[in-house]
Write a protein that holds these residues in place. Structure first.
Motif, PDB file in Angstrom:
ATOM      1  N   MET B 197       0.838  -1.200   0.000  1.00 52.23           N
ATOM      2  CA  MET B 197       0.000   0.000   0.000  1.00 52.23           C
ATOM      3  C   MET B 197       0.874   1.253   0.000  1.00 52.23           C
ATOM      4  SD  MET B 197      -3.220  -0.716  -0.179  1.00 52.23           S
ATOM      5  CE  MET B 197      -4.240   0.550   0.563  1.00 52.23           C
ATOM      6  N   GLY B 198       2.074   1.118  -0.526  1.00 49.49           N
ATOM      7  CA  GLY B 198       3.015   2.233  -0.583  1.00 49.49           C
ATOM      8  C   GLY B 198       4.357   1.686  -1.025  1.00 49.49           C
ATOM      9  N   PRO B 199       5.356   2.545  -1.133  1.00 49.71           N
ATOM     10  CA  PRO B 199       6.663   2.070  -1.622  1.00 49.71           C
ATOM     11  C   PRO B 199       7.321   1.028  -0.705  1.00 49.71           C
ATOM     12  CG  PRO B 199       6.753   4.402  -0.948  1.00 49.71           C
ATOM     13  CD  PRO B 199       5.319   3.998  -0.903  1.00 49.71           C
ATOM     14  N   THR B 200       7.032   1.090   0.570  1.00 46.75           N
ATOM     15  CA  THR B 200       7.519   0.081   1.534  1.00 46.75           C
ATOM     16  C   THR B 200       6.330  -0.272   2.422  1.00 46.75           C
ATOM     17  OG1 THR B 200       8.017   1.636   3.326  1.00 46.75           O
ATOM     18  CG2 THR B 200       9.767   1.291   1.681  1.00 46.75           C
ATOM     19  N   PRO B 201       6.418  -1.319   3.222  1.00 45.17           N
ATOM     20  CA  PRO B 201       5.393  -1.511   4.244  1.00 45.17           C
ATOM     21  C   PRO B 201       5.294  -0.251   5.111  1.00 45.17           C
ATOM     22  CG  PRO B 201       6.718  -3.486   4.036  1.00 45.17           C
ATOM     23  CD  PRO B 201       7.395  -2.429   3.202  1.00 45.17           C
ATOM     24  N   LEU B 202       4.065   0.124   5.458  1.00 46.08           N
ATOM     25  CA  LEU B 202       3.840   1.387   6.170  1.00 46.08           C
ATOM     26  C   LEU B 202       2.971   1.163   7.396  1.00 46.08           C
ATOM     27  CD1 LEU B 202       2.838   3.599   3.090  1.00 46.08           C
ATOM     28  CD2 LEU B 202       4.974   3.782   4.404  1.00 46.08           C
ATOM     29  N   ARG B 203       3.169   2.007   8.412  1.00 43.21           N
ATOM     30  CA  ARG B 203       2.258   1.975   9.565  1.00 43.21           C
ATOM     31  C   ARG B 203       1.062   2.873   9.315  1.00 43.21           C
ATOM     32  NH1 ARG B 203       5.248   2.628  15.162  1.00 43.21           N
ATOM     33  NH2 ARG B 203       3.118   2.886  15.953  1.00 43.21           N
ATOM     34  N   ALA B 204      -0.082   2.447   9.791  1.00 44.41           N
ATOM     35  CA  ALA B 204      -1.299   3.259   9.666  1.00 44.41           C
ATOM     36  C   ALA B 204      -1.542   3.915  11.015  1.00 44.41           C
ATOM     37  CB  ALA B 204      -2.472   2.377   9.253  1.00 44.41           C
ATOM     38  N   ARG B 205      -0.826   5.033  11.254  1.00 48.52           N
ATOM     39  CA  ARG B 205      -0.843   5.644  12.588  1.00 48.52           C
ATOM     40  C   ARG B 205      -2.190   6.240  12.962  1.00 48.52           C
ATOM     41  NH1 ARG B 205       4.056   6.257  15.070  1.00 48.52           N
ATOM     42  NH2 ARG B 205       5.845   5.677  13.799  1.00 48.52           N
ATOM     43  N   ALA B 206      -2.854   6.847  11.988  1.00 47.17           N
ATOM     44  CA  ALA B 206      -4.161   7.450  12.301  1.00 47.17           C
ATOM     45  C   ALA B 206      -5.135   6.362  12.745  1.00 47.17           C
ATOM     46  CB  ALA B 206      -4.697   8.205  11.084  1.00 47.17           C
ATOM     47  N   ALA B 207      -5.055   5.220  12.101  1.00 46.35           N
ATOM     48  CA  ALA B 207      -5.929   4.111  12.490  1.00 46.35           C
ATOM     49  C   ALA B 207      -5.555   3.603  13.881  1.00 46.35           C
ATOM     50  CB  ALA B 207      -5.824   2.990  11.461  1.00 46.35           C
ATOM     51  N   GLU B 208      -4.254   3.595  14.180  1.00 44.27           N
ATOM     52  CA  GLU B 208      -3.808   3.139  15.505  1.00 44.27           C
ATOM     53  C   GLU B 208      -4.412   4.022  16.603  1.00 44.27           C
ATOM     54  OE1 GLU B 208       0.460   3.197  15.429  1.00 44.27           O
ATOM     55  OE2 GLU B 208       0.592   1.564  13.975  1.00 44.27           O
ATOM     56  N   VAL B 209      -4.358   5.337  16.376  1.00 43.26           N
ATOM     57  CA  VAL B 209      -4.890   6.280  17.372  1.00 43.26           C
ATOM     58  C   VAL B 209      -6.399   6.062  17.527  1.00 43.26           C
ATOM     59  CG1 VAL B 209      -5.284   8.731  17.865  1.00 43.26           C
ATOM     60  CG2 VAL B 209      -3.069   7.974  16.940  1.00 43.26           C
ATOM     61  N   ALA B 210      -7.074   5.893  16.401  1.00 42.94           N
ATOM     62  CA  ALA B 210      -8.537   5.752  16.437  1.00 42.94           C
ATOM     63  C   ALA B 210      -8.974   4.440  17.087  1.00 42.94           C
ATOM     64  CB  ALA B 210      -9.098   5.854  15.022  1.00 42.94           C
ATOM     65  N   LEU B 211      -8.046   3.520  17.219  1.00 42.09           N
ATOM     66  CA  LEU B 211      -8.411   2.217  17.776  1.00 42.09           C
ATOM     67  C   LEU B 211      -8.239   2.154  19.292  1.00 42.09           C
ATOM     68  CD1 LEU B 211      -9.413  -0.274  16.218  1.00 42.09           C
ATOM     69  CD2 LEU B 211      -7.101  -1.191  16.360  1.00 42.09           C
ATOM     70  N   GLN B 212      -7.519   3.159  19.839  1.00 41.96           N
ATOM     71  CA  GLN B 212      -7.218   3.102  21.274  1.00 41.96           C
ATOM     72  C   GLN B 212      -8.481   3.112  22.116  1.00 41.96           C
ATOM     73  OE1 GLN B 212      -4.458   6.176  22.327  1.00 41.96           O
ATOM     74  NE2 GLN B 212      -2.856   5.209  21.090  1.00 41.96           N
ATOM     75  N   GLY B 213      -8.584   2.096  22.958  1.00 42.42           N
ATOM     76  CA  GLY B 213      -9.672   2.050  23.927  1.00 42.42           C
ATOM     77  C   GLY B 213     -11.027   1.681  23.360  1.00 42.42           C
ATOM     78  N   VAL B 214     -11.118   1.375  22.087  1.00 39.53           N
ATOM     79  CA  VAL B 214     -12.448   1.069  21.537  1.00 39.53           C
ATOM     80  C   VAL B 214     -12.770  -0.411  21.690  1.00 39.53           C
ATOM     81  CG1 VAL B 214     -12.242   2.935  19.862  1.00 39.53           C
ATOM     82  CG2 VAL B 214     -11.718   0.575  19.162  1.00 39.53           C
ATOM     83  N   ARG B 215     -14.068  -0.694  21.633  1.00 42.41           N
ATOM     84  CA  ARG B 215     -14.491  -2.091  21.653  1.00 42.41           C
ATOM     85  C   ARG B 215     -14.167  -2.737  20.319  1.00 42.41           C
ATOM     86  NH1 ARG B 215     -17.669  -4.442  25.237  1.00 42.41           N
ATOM     87  NH2 ARG B 215     -18.438  -5.927  23.702  1.00 42.41           N
ATOM     88  N   LEU B 216     -13.731  -3.989  20.384  1.00 38.80           N
ATOM     89  CA  LEU B 216     -13.378  -4.676  19.134  1.00 38.80           C
ATOM     90  C   LEU B 216     -14.640  -5.312  18.542  1.00 38.80           C
ATOM     91  CD1 LEU B 216      -9.921  -6.214  20.043  1.00 38.80           C
ATOM     92  CD2 LEU B 216     -10.407  -4.278  18.544  1.00 38.80           C
ATOM     93  N   ASP B 217     -15.490  -4.441  17.993  1.00 31.53           N
ATOM     94  CA  ASP B 217     -16.642  -4.931  17.229  1.00 31.53           C
ATOM     95  C   ASP B 217     -16.818  -4.000  16.030  1.00 31.53           C
ATOM     96  OD1 ASP B 217     -17.841  -2.631  18.203  1.00 31.53           O
ATOM     97  OD2 ASP B 217     -18.956  -3.685  19.766  1.00 31.53           O
ATOM     98  N   THR B 218     -17.789  -4.286  15.189  1.00 29.88           N
ATOM     99  CA  THR B 218     -17.913  -3.553  13.927  1.00 29.88           C
ATOM    100  C   THR B 218     -18.001  -2.045  14.153  1.00 29.88           C
ATOM    101  OG1 THR B 218     -19.077  -5.474  13.115  1.00 29.88           O
ATOM    102  CG2 THR B 218     -19.172  -3.517  11.729  1.00 29.88           C
TER     103      THR B 218
END
Ligand SMILES: Cc1cc2nc3c(=O)[nH]c(=O)nc-3n(C[C@H](O)[C@H](O)[C@H](O)COP(=O)(O)OP(=O)(O)OC[C@H]3O[C@@H](n4cnc5c(N)ncnc54)[C@H](O)[C@@H]3O)c2cc1C
Ligand code: FES
Ligand code: FES
Lengths: 160, 261
Positions: B197-218
């Protein structure tokens, strides 16, 4: 161009060849040792027709530096039969029409041999996984999977 | 013509000029097709390169460790599904961890797993850098990679998904790995990495932040999935267009995070 001497075991026979710098094992086997059973399909690792066993494990000989096989045990389809006795995998492939043009067959037989040595009673899924790096343009794979399962059963004295 | 030099130790090889050979699955392709582009190969038989060792909370994986060795090593069980997703069995007996770190798009699936798990690379001269920094500079990187040092990861902490057109073998349309920490139903912290998804493997930092503390459901992971493209820059290739990749990335991230089939 200078050539390097290299010795290895090919199907249980001590073998010596001269390899060119950068030559791959497939070329060393075919041109140097005269074993034409591994096939050149792509030279890119994509088709699996060149698969040989090195110390029992499948390797793509077209991507293996020939000299890296020095002193190691290389097995090809050329060594599967014991004189006139075919290997059970070869018999099952023949009886089950698992080879049509036969170009992929050498590679298929070698990955199957390695699979059965490690896992004598594989499931259908495990056989599919084992041959997943080998392309066949003729059979549609079904007869190959069946033949490997049949050979596995026979080698264990079971009904397929 | 390609000359080959073989060294029994890392130290001896350090001064040599040429391309460092891991399993050769990419380099030998190039040698077969265009030998003049690979004037020299450096082969290193140092057993240290193919060793896996655990120390404290980290595991050191030799650069010459193969995908098959990863699959078989009890300390690397979390990474076994990642290694298993690469090529077929013969390729996995050859392809190394070190070579995967340099593998160009769309390859590098193992690197995606390492990036999510939090890895550092260690060079033969002792330099150590974060995998992310290494990836940023890898086109011009010089030297021999000795080991990859990864934080001990339990299988249930690492989720991995490879999207490909042919199964079980096939090159990545994209691959996704996520390391989730927290209780089973919610994530206290996450590291998410994408491949292809880019020239090298990349981290999806915005997604990481948005995932903090959320319930793991849809519903819980929805914002994180929507944010994943912020850090990615997909391109067109023979497997998929950039447009397609962007359309499906959030969906596959959700499937990866929630373990959906
Ligand atoms: C048929 C096929 C299918 C494939 N499928 C996949 C797949 O599904 N997923 C995937 O990720 N990849 C895939 N690949 C690509 C490749 O096999 C892997 O990425 C593999 O891990 C590369 O490792 P290698 O050891 O073979 O690399 P090599 O070819 O040995 O080296 C690759 C590059 O890394 C450098 N390098 C290697 N080791 C070191 C070191 N210790 N220090 C410094 N530089 C080093 C080399 O100089 C070279 O530039 C596939 C390849 C083929 C042929
Ligand atoms: S010739 Fe080696 S994989 Fe096709
Ligand atoms: S039998 Fe023809 S390619 Fe398999």
């Amino acid at each position: 161009m200078p050539k390097k001497p290299m010795s290895f075991t090919l199907n249980d026979a001590e073998t010596g060849v001269f390899v060119e710098e950068g030559q791959n094992l497939l070329e060393a086997l075919r041109r140097g040792a005269g074993d034409l059973s591994p096939k050149f399909g792509c030279g890119q690792g994509t088709c699996g027709a060149c698969t040989v066993l090195i110390d029992g494990a499948p390797h793509l000989s077209c991507l293996t530096l020939a000299e890296a096989a020095a002193s190691r045990r290389v097995e090809t389809t050329g060594g599967l039969a014991a004189g006139p006795e075919l290997h059970p995998l070869q018999t099952a492939f023949m009886e089950g029409f698992a080879a049509q043009c036969g170009f992929c067959t050498g590679g298929m037989l070698m990955v199957a041999k390695a699979l059965l040595a490690e896992n004598p009673r594989p499931t259908r899924e495990e056989v599919i996984e084992a041959i997943s790096g080998n392309l066949c343009r003729c059979t549609g794979y079904g007869p190959i999977v069946d033949a490997i399962l049949t050979a596995a059963a026979r080698m264990q004295g079971r009904a397929a | 013509m390609t000359t080959v030099q073989t060294f029994a130790s890392l130290a001896e090889a350090s001064a040599a000029q040429g391309a460092i050979m891991g399993g050769g699955t990419l380099l030998m392709r190039q040698v077969n097709e265009a030998p003049h582009t690979v004037p020299g190969l450096i082969r290193i038989t140092d057993p240290g390169l193919s060793r896996v060792s655990a120390s404290g909370d980290r595991i050191e994986i030799g650069a010459g460790v193969t995908m098959r060795q990863v699959m078989d090593h009890p300390d690397l069980a979390a990474f076994a599904p990642v290694a298993r997703a690469i090529g077929g069995p013969a390729l996995r007996n050859m392809a190394t961890v070190g070579g995967n770190l340099f593998a160009p798009h769309p390859y590098g699936d193992f690197t995606v797993g390492l990036l999510a798990a939090g890895a550092q690379v260690v060079w033969a001269d002792g330099r150590r850098e974060e995998l992310e920094d290494f990836l940023r500079g890898r086109v011009s990187a010089q030297g021999i990679l000795a080991t990859v040092s990864v934080v001990r990861t339990r299988p249930e902490q690492l989720r991995f998904r490879k999207v490909s057109r042919t199964r079980p073998k096939g090159v990545s349309v994209m691959s996704i790995a996520a390391r989730l920490d927290g209780t089973g139903s919610s994530a206290s912290s996450a590291r998410i990495a994408f491949g292809a998804m880019g020239p090298t493997p990349l981290r999806a930092r915005a997604a990481e932040v948005a995932l903090q503390g959320v319930r793991l459901d849809t519903d819980g992971v929805g914002p994180a999935c929507a944010a994943c493209l912020e850090d990615l820059s997909p391109a067109d290739d023979a497997l998929a267009s950039a447009w397609y990749r962007a359309q499906v990335a959030p969906i596959y991230l959700r499937r990866c995070l929630l373990g959906e089939s």
